[in-house]
Design a protein around this motif. Structure first.
Motif, mmCIF file in Angstrom:
data_model
loop_
_atom_site.group_PDB
_atom_site.id
_atom_site.type_symbol
_atom_site.label_atom_id
_atom_site.label_comp_id
_atom_site.label_asym_id
_atom_site.label_seq_id
_atom_site.Cartn_x
_atom_site.Cartn_y
_atom_site.Cartn_z
ATOM 1 N N THR A 8 0.826 -1.210 0.000
ATOM 2 C CA THR A 8 0.000 0.000 0.000
ATOM 3 C C THR A 8 0.860 1.260 0.000
ATOM 4 O O THR A 8 0.561 2.231 -0.702
ATOM 5 N N ALA A 9 1.956 1.238 0.760
ATOM 6 C CA ALA A 9 2.848 2.396 0.786
ATOM 7 C C ALA A 9 3.537 2.576 -0.557
ATOM 8 O O ALA A 9 3.670 3.710 -1.059
ATOM 9 N N SER A 12 1.043 3.865 -3.092
ATOM 10 C CA SER A 12 0.720 5.256 -2.780
ATOM 11 C C SER A 12 1.810 6.194 -3.275
ATOM 12 O O SER A 12 1.524 7.240 -3.878
ATOM 13 N N GLY A 61 -1.904 5.608 1.122
ATOM 14 C CA GLY A 61 -0.851 6.164 1.963
ATOM 15 C C GLY A 61 -1.301 6.325 3.399
ATOM 16 O O GLY A 61 -0.557 6.007 4.343
ATOM 17 N N ALA A 64 -1.418 2.924 5.078
ATOM 18 C CA ALA A 64 -0.088 2.425 5.424
ATOM 19 C C ALA A 64 0.460 3.135 6.659
ATOM 20 O O ALA A 64 1.076 2.505 7.533
ATOM 21 N N ARG A 71 6.198 3.992 6.708
ATOM 22 C CA ARG A 71 5.579 5.308 6.873
ATOM 23 C C ARG A 71 6.276 6.390 6.045
ATOM 24 O O ARG A 71 5.629 7.306 5.553
ATOM 25 N N ALA A 74 5.046 5.922 2.513
ATOM 26 C CA ALA A 74 3.640 6.328 2.457
ATOM 27 C C ALA A 74 3.510 7.843 2.542
ATOM 28 O O ALA A 74 2.679 8.457 1.851
#
Length: 378
Positions: A8-9, A12, A61, A64, A71, A74
């Protein structure tokens, strides 16, 4: 802060950066978008795609960050999307696009990257020759090549067109052109594929056998991982030479625009597919069309295949050249890359200078073991 890898990060960040580049295209369409490519999509399509990218980047983002996954990456995605929104997002207005002699193909890069990743990343995960992450070693280098070849598309086209047009003006093919042009479209297309592939295969074999030319082509063969992005690793000098040699017979013979457009579409699809990390068996079709397995063996670190399988479209060309070699059914190379790995340095800039220097061995070379790598991938 955890460093657990997060899809997901990563997505993003990719979407956020692409959205930011998309907004810049809306602000500077004259300078940053390709005139020829603009004709293939509508303004509404571009705005909707940009809006979808912004929303997805924010949502993925944020998810995440909340989950504590990558982080920093993201935050890059969310931050890039935020900057894109502050610059106007999908609502940027622009006046009529004025014709300019030169422009960059940033729109071609963003849209091509988005849809190529959308199609090939999932199917490569389902049908992989070797399971691996899209963020495999040296992916940044191949993405940089992908960026350069797309953004500079107009300049490459101008250079190639100028050279082929100059030669066409001197060549006595005026009587042949009407004959070729009178053929049915399907016949023109098949003939164009055969002529272009034969021209490229002859040059391709010269790349492998002429030391000076090999220093250009070694860059392409230096990739240690085969996937949809690996085929983008091509020295800009090789791009110019190959496209000129391929386009020349098509111009000299006078194929119709429709036949040429169909050929260009085939080139775009097959060039990516041939390098893709796809474990697909095509059976007897491997005698008709160049498939991933056929071309993967051309990239193998195997002395039995260093002078084989030069065609990129039809194996018939290799049969005519005496370089056709169909590997045993179901087999794939154990390893990819140039035979002497130490002769090709890592990173786009150092590889760009490779043809200008005598052959030498490098400490930081493609595929080097972690202990011998530099601290950061170039």
């Amino acid at each position: 802060m955890t460093h657990t890898r997060s899809w997901t990060a990563s997505i993003s960040a990719a979407l956020g950066l692409c959205a930011l580049m998309g907004v810049l295209c809306f602000h500077f369409p004259d300078q940053l978008t390709s005139r020829d490519f603009r004709a293939t999509y509508t303004e509404a399509f571009a705005r909707n795609l940009l809006l979808a990218g912004l929303v997805a980047s924010f949502l993925l983002g944020t998810l995440a960050i909340v989950r504590g996954r990558n982080r920093r990456l993201a935050a890059l995605g969310v931050g890039s999307a935020a900057v894109a929104v502050m610059l106007g997002g999908a609502t940027v207005d622009f006046d009529r696009i004025e014709p300019t002699p030169y422009s960059l193909g940033l729109d071609w890069f963003v849209i091509s990257l988005f849809f190529s990743a959308l199609v090939f990343i999932p199917i490569e995960r389902m049908k992989a020759v070797r399971p691996m992450s899209p963020l495999r070693p040296e992916w940044r280098t191949d993405l940089a090549y992908f960026f350069m070849s797309h953004v500079l598309v107009q300049f490459l086209l101008i250079a190639v067109t100028a050279s082929t047009t100059a030669i066409d003006a001197l060549a006595p093919t005026d009587r042949l052109k009407p004959l070729v042009h009178s053929l049915p479209l399907w016949a023109q297309f098949l003939l164009a594929v055969l002529c272009a592939d034969l021209a490229q295969a002859l040059l391709h074999r010269a790349y492998h056998n002429v030391p000076f030319l090999w220093r250009f082509h070694a860059v392409h063969h230096s990739s240690r991982h085969m996937d949809w992005l690996a085929g983008s690793r091509i020295h800009i000098g090789e791009i110019l030479m190959t496209r000129t040699v391929v386009l020349l017979p098509l111009v000299l013979l006078g194929f119709s625009a429709e036949a040429l457009n169909a050929y260009v579409i085939m080139v775009g699809l097959q060039a990516v597919l041939a390098h893709a990390n796809l474990k697909l068996e095509f059976g007897w079709l491997e005698y008709v069309l160049v498939t991933p397995r056929y071309h993967h063996w051309h990239h193998a670190r195997d002395m039995d295949y260093v002078d084989a399988n030069y065609a990129i479209h039809v194996p018939l060309v290799d049969m005519l050249m005496g370089t056709f070699k169909r590997p045993p059914r179901g087999t794939w190379p154990e390893e990819y890359g140039v035979i002497k790995l130490e002769t090709v340095p890592r990173g786009l800039l150092r590889q760009a200078l490779l043809p200008l220097r005598p052959m030498q061995y490098h400490d930081d070379y493609v595929g080097a073991e972690p202990a011998r790598r530099s601290s950061a991938e170039r």
